[in-house]
Design a protein around this motif. Sequence first.
Motif, PDB file in Angstrom:
ATOM      1  N   LEU A   1       0.839  -1.201   0.000  1.00 30.33           N
ATOM      2  CA  LEU A   1       0.000   0.000   0.000  1.00 30.33           C
ATOM      3  C   LEU A   1       0.876   1.254   0.000  1.00 30.33           C
ATOM      4  CD1 LEU A   1      -2.825   1.197   0.009  1.00 30.33           C
ATOM      5  CD2 LEU A   1      -2.836   0.969   2.514  1.00 30.33           C
ATOM      6  N   ALA A   2       1.971   1.237   0.748  1.00 31.99           N
ATOM      7  CA  ALA A   2       2.905   2.377   0.756  1.00 31.99           C
ATOM      8  C   ALA A   2       3.497   2.600  -0.634  1.00 31.99           C
ATOM      9  CB  ALA A   2       4.021   2.135   1.766  1.00 31.99           C
ATOM     10  N   LYS A   3       3.858   1.516  -1.304  1.00 29.19           N
ATOM     11  CA  LYS A   3       4.416   1.627  -2.658  1.00 29.19           C
ATOM     12  C   LYS A   3       3.398   2.262  -3.603  1.00 29.19           C
ATOM     13  CE  LYS A   3       6.162  -1.180  -6.459  1.00 29.19           C
ATOM     14  NZ  LYS A   3       6.524  -2.546  -6.906  1.00 29.19           N
ATOM     15  N   ILE A   4       2.158   1.837  -3.496  1.00 30.62           N
ATOM     16  CA  ILE A   4       1.106   2.389  -4.358  1.00 30.62           C
ATOM     17  C   ILE A   4       0.899   3.871  -4.063  1.00 30.62           C
ATOM     18  CG2 ILE A   4      -1.359   2.265  -4.893  1.00 30.62           C
ATOM     19  CD1 ILE A   4      -1.085  -0.819  -4.287  1.00 30.62           C
ATOM     20  N   CYS A   5       0.886   4.224  -2.783  1.00 30.45           N
ATOM     21  CA  CYS A   5       0.745   5.642  -2.409  1.00 30.45           C
ATOM     22  C   CYS A   5       1.911   6.459  -2.971  1.00 30.45           C
ATOM     23  CB  CYS A   5       0.672   5.793  -0.889  1.00 30.45           C
ATOM     24  SG  CYS A   5      -0.878   5.213  -0.180  1.00 30.45           S
ATOM     25  N   HIS A   6       3.102   5.894  -2.929  1.00 34.21           N
ATOM     26  CA  HIS A   6       4.280   6.576  -3.475  1.00 34.21           C
ATOM     27  C   HIS A   6       4.119   6.821  -4.976  1.00 34.21           C
ATOM     28  CE1 HIS A   6       8.573   6.796  -4.832  1.00 34.21           C
ATOM     29  NE2 HIS A   6       8.559   7.696  -3.866  1.00 34.21           N
ATOM     30  N   ILE A   7       3.662   5.805  -5.678  1.00 31.37           N
ATOM     31  CA  ILE A   7       3.435   5.932  -7.126  1.00 31.37           C
ATOM     32  C   ILE A   7       2.398   7.020  -7.410  1.00 31.37           C
ATOM     33  CG2 ILE A   7       2.438   4.741  -9.135  1.00 31.37           C
ATOM     34  CD1 ILE A   7       3.812   2.174  -8.021  1.00 31.37           C
ATOM     35  N   GLN A   8       1.380   7.115  -6.551  1.00 31.91           N
ATOM     36  CA  GLN A   8       0.326   8.111  -6.734  1.00 31.91           C
ATOM     37  C   GLN A   8       0.748   9.504  -6.271  1.00 31.91           C
ATOM     38  OE1 GLN A   8      -2.930   6.216  -4.578  1.00 31.91           O
ATOM     39  NE2 GLN A   8      -3.862   5.618  -6.523  1.00 31.91           N
ATOM     40  N   GLY A   9       1.945   9.619  -5.702  1.00 36.28           N
ATOM     41  CA  GLY A   9       2.423  10.918  -5.243  1.00 36.28           C
ATOM     42  C   GLY A   9       1.860  11.332  -3.893  1.00 36.28           C
ATOM     43  N   ARG A  10       1.297  10.389  -3.166  1.00 39.84           N
ATOM     44  CA  ARG A  10       0.729  10.663  -1.842  1.00 39.84           C
ATOM     45  C   ARG A  10       1.827  10.417  -0.809  1.00 39.84           C
ATOM     46  NH1 ARG A  10      -3.459   6.582  -1.739  1.00 39.84           N
ATOM     47  NH2 ARG A  10      -3.914   7.348   0.336  1.00 39.84           N
ATOM     48  N   LEU A  11       2.765  11.350  -0.724  1.00 35.61           N
ATOM     49  CA  LEU A  11       3.976  11.142   0.053  1.00 35.61           C
ATOM     50  C   LEU A  11       3.741  11.089   1.558  1.00 35.61           C
ATOM     51  CD1 LEU A  11       6.495  13.212  -2.068  1.00 35.61           C
ATOM     52  CD2 LEU A  11       5.877  10.798  -2.235  1.00 35.61           C
ATOM     53  N   SER A  12       2.826  11.875   2.074  1.00 36.90           N
ATOM     54  CA  SER A  12       2.533  11.825   3.512  1.00 36.90           C
ATOM     55  C   SER A  12       2.024  10.440   3.912  1.00 36.90           C
ATOM     56  CB  SER A  12       1.511  12.888   3.895  1.00 36.90           C
ATOM     57  OG  SER A  12       2.039  14.167   3.694  1.00 36.90           O
ATOM     58  N   ASP A  13       1.115   9.894   3.103  1.00 40.90           N
ATOM     59  CA  ASP A  13       0.605   8.545   3.368  1.00 40.90           C
ATOM     60  C   ASP A  13       1.721   7.519   3.236  1.00 40.90           C
ATOM     61  OD1 ASP A  13      -1.988   9.441   3.827  1.00 40.90           O
ATOM     62  OD2 ASP A  13      -2.576   9.198   1.727  1.00 40.90           O
ATOM     63  N   THR A  14       2.577   7.701   2.242  1.00 38.87           N
ATOM     64  CA  THR A  14       3.692   6.781   2.027  1.00 38.87           C
ATOM     65  C   THR A  14       4.597   6.730   3.252  1.00 38.87           C
ATOM     66  OG1 THR A  14       3.660   7.230  -0.353  1.00 38.87           O
ATOM     67  CG2 THR A  14       5.678   6.271   0.545  1.00 38.87           C
ATOM     68  N   ILE A  15       4.973   7.882   3.753  1.00 35.08           N
ATOM     69  CA  ILE A  15       5.862   7.956   4.917  1.00 35.08           C
ATOM     70  C   ILE A  15       5.197   7.325   6.139  1.00 35.08           C
ATOM     71  CG2 ILE A  15       6.957   9.549   6.547  1.00 35.08           C
ATOM     72  CD1 ILE A  15       7.436  11.391   4.052  1.00 35.08           C
ATOM     73  N   ARG A  16       3.919   7.637   6.340  1.00 33.03           N
ATOM     74  CA  ARG A  16       3.186   7.072   7.487  1.00 33.03           C
ATOM     75  C   ARG A  16       3.159   5.541   7.418  1.00 33.03           C
ATOM     76  NH1 ARG A  16      -1.727   5.296   7.621  1.00 33.03           N
ATOM     77  NH2 ARG A  16      -2.335   6.324   5.675  1.00 33.03           N
ATOM     78  N   LEU A  17       2.896   5.014   6.231  1.00 40.76           N
ATOM     79  CA  LEU A  17       2.828   3.561   6.066  1.00 40.76           C
ATOM     80  C   LEU A  17       4.199   2.916   6.211  1.00 40.76           C
ATOM     81  CD1 LEU A  17       0.259   3.494   3.153  1.00 40.76           C
ATOM     82  CD2 LEU A  17      -0.099   2.526   5.444  1.00 40.76           C
ATOM     83  N   TRP A  18       5.233   3.530   5.640  1.00 41.10           N
ATOM     84  CA  TRP A  18       6.574   2.959   5.772  1.00 41.10           C
ATOM     85  C   TRP A  18       7.064   3.007   7.219  1.00 41.10           C
ATOM     86  CZ3 TRP A  18       8.600   5.143   0.542  1.00 41.10           C
ATOM     87  CH2 TRP A  18       8.354   4.196  -0.462  1.00 41.10           C
ATOM     88  N   ARG A  19       6.617   3.992   7.988  1.00 39.02           N
ATOM     89  CA  ARG A  19       6.940   4.012   9.425  1.00 39.02           C
ATOM     90  C   ARG A  19       6.303   2.818  10.124  1.00 39.02           C
ATOM     91  NH1 ARG A  19       6.177  10.352  10.357  1.00 39.02           N
ATOM     92  NH2 ARG A  19       8.291  10.993   9.855  1.00 39.02           N
ATOM     93  N   ARG A  20       5.068   2.506   9.741  1.00 39.14           N
ATOM     94  CA  ARG A  20       4.403   1.327  10.325  1.00 39.14           C
ATOM     95  C   ARG A  20       5.178   0.055  10.004  1.00 39.14           C
ATOM     96  NH1 ARG A  20      -1.827   0.995   8.855  1.00 39.14           N
ATOM     97  NH2 ARG A  20      -1.556  -1.048   9.833  1.00 39.14           N
ATOM     98  N   VAL A  21       5.676  -0.036   8.770  1.00 39.73           N
ATOM     99  CA  VAL A  21       6.460  -1.211   8.376  1.00 39.73           C
ATOM    100  C   VAL A  21       7.726  -1.280   9.221  1.00 39.73           C
ATOM    101  CG1 VAL A  21       7.806  -2.265   6.517  1.00 39.73           C
ATOM    102  CG2 VAL A  21       5.546  -1.337   6.028  1.00 39.73           C
ATOM    103  N   GLN A  22       8.406  -0.164   9.341  1.00 39.82           N
ATOM    104  CA  GLN A  22       9.646  -0.122  10.118  1.00 39.82           C
ATOM    105  C   GLN A  22       9.398  -0.477  11.581  1.00 39.82           C
ATOM    106  OE1 GLN A  22      11.524   3.688  10.593  1.00 39.82           O
ATOM    107  NE2 GLN A  22      13.546   2.757  10.747  1.00 39.82           N
ATOM    108  N   GLN A  23       8.341   0.052  12.162  1.00 37.16           N
ATOM    109  CA  GLN A  23       8.036  -0.220  13.562  1.00 37.16           C
ATOM    110  C   GLN A  23       7.657  -1.680  13.789  1.00 37.16           C
ATOM    111  OE1 GLN A  23       4.991   2.685  14.299  1.00 37.16           O
ATOM    112  NE2 GLN A  23       6.462   4.327  14.703  1.00 37.16           N
ATOM    113  N   GLY A  24       7.056  -2.305  12.795  1.00 36.61           N
ATOM    114  CA  GLY A  24       6.637  -3.694  12.929  1.00 36.61           C
ATOM    115  C   GLY A  24       7.677  -4.703  12.521  1.00 36.61           C
ATOM    116  N   SER A  25       8.760  -4.240  11.929  1.00 35.95           N
ATOM    117  CA  SER A  25       9.787  -5.144  11.439  1.00 35.95           C
ATOM    118  C   SER A  25      10.576  -5.765  12.592  1.00 35.95           C
ATOM    119  CB  SER A  25      10.736  -4.385  10.510  1.00 35.95           C
ATOM    120  OG  SER A  25      11.787  -5.239  10.104  1.00 35.95           O
ATOM    121  N   PRO A  26      10.770  -7.078  12.557  1.00 34.02           N
ATOM    122  CA  PRO A  26      11.535  -7.723  13.625  1.00 34.02           C
ATOM    123  C   PRO A  26      13.029  -7.390  13.576  1.00 34.02           C
ATOM    124  CG  PRO A  26      10.937  -9.325  11.952  1.00 34.02           C
ATOM    125  CD  PRO A  26      10.254  -8.025  11.591  1.00 34.02           C
ATOM    126  N   ASN A  27      13.500  -6.827  12.476  1.00 28.07           N
ATOM    127  CA  ASN A  27      14.927  -6.508  12.303  1.00 28.07           C
ATOM    128  C   ASN A  27      15.242  -5.066  12.618  1.00 28.07           C
ATOM    129  OD1 ASN A  27      15.402  -9.122  11.395  1.00 28.07           O
ATOM    130  ND2 ASN A  27      14.818  -8.574   9.316  1.00 28.07           N
TER     131      ASN A  27
END
Length: 94
Positions: A67-93
């Motif tokens: 979903l973050a990738k799709i938002c990035h493609i659509q130019g919805r950068l605020s949504d992209t950053i918010r979603l990628w933060r969720r990925v980073q926070q949930g990542s076990p690494n």
Amino acid sequence: MTLNIDLSHLKTTRKHGHISRQELLEEEQRLTLARAYLGCDLTEAAKEVAAEAVAQEPSSLTAINLLAKICHIQGRLSDTIRLWRRVQQGSPNR
């Protein structure tokens, strides 16, 4: 070109907080469909299906990342950053 696909038949109930094999398969089907839409340059349809996958399984890092990738493609950068933060926070690494 507009494609309308009814995904309502994919909904299931979760027992005891665990993801069933059926639910996992359904998530993969949604993500595969979203990727196919994206490959056909149907970004709005891809976004809708990916958002459904995230709604069905909010902790799915794969669904959130797509979903973050799709938002990035659509130019919805605020949504992209918010979603990628969720990925980073949930990542076990982290």
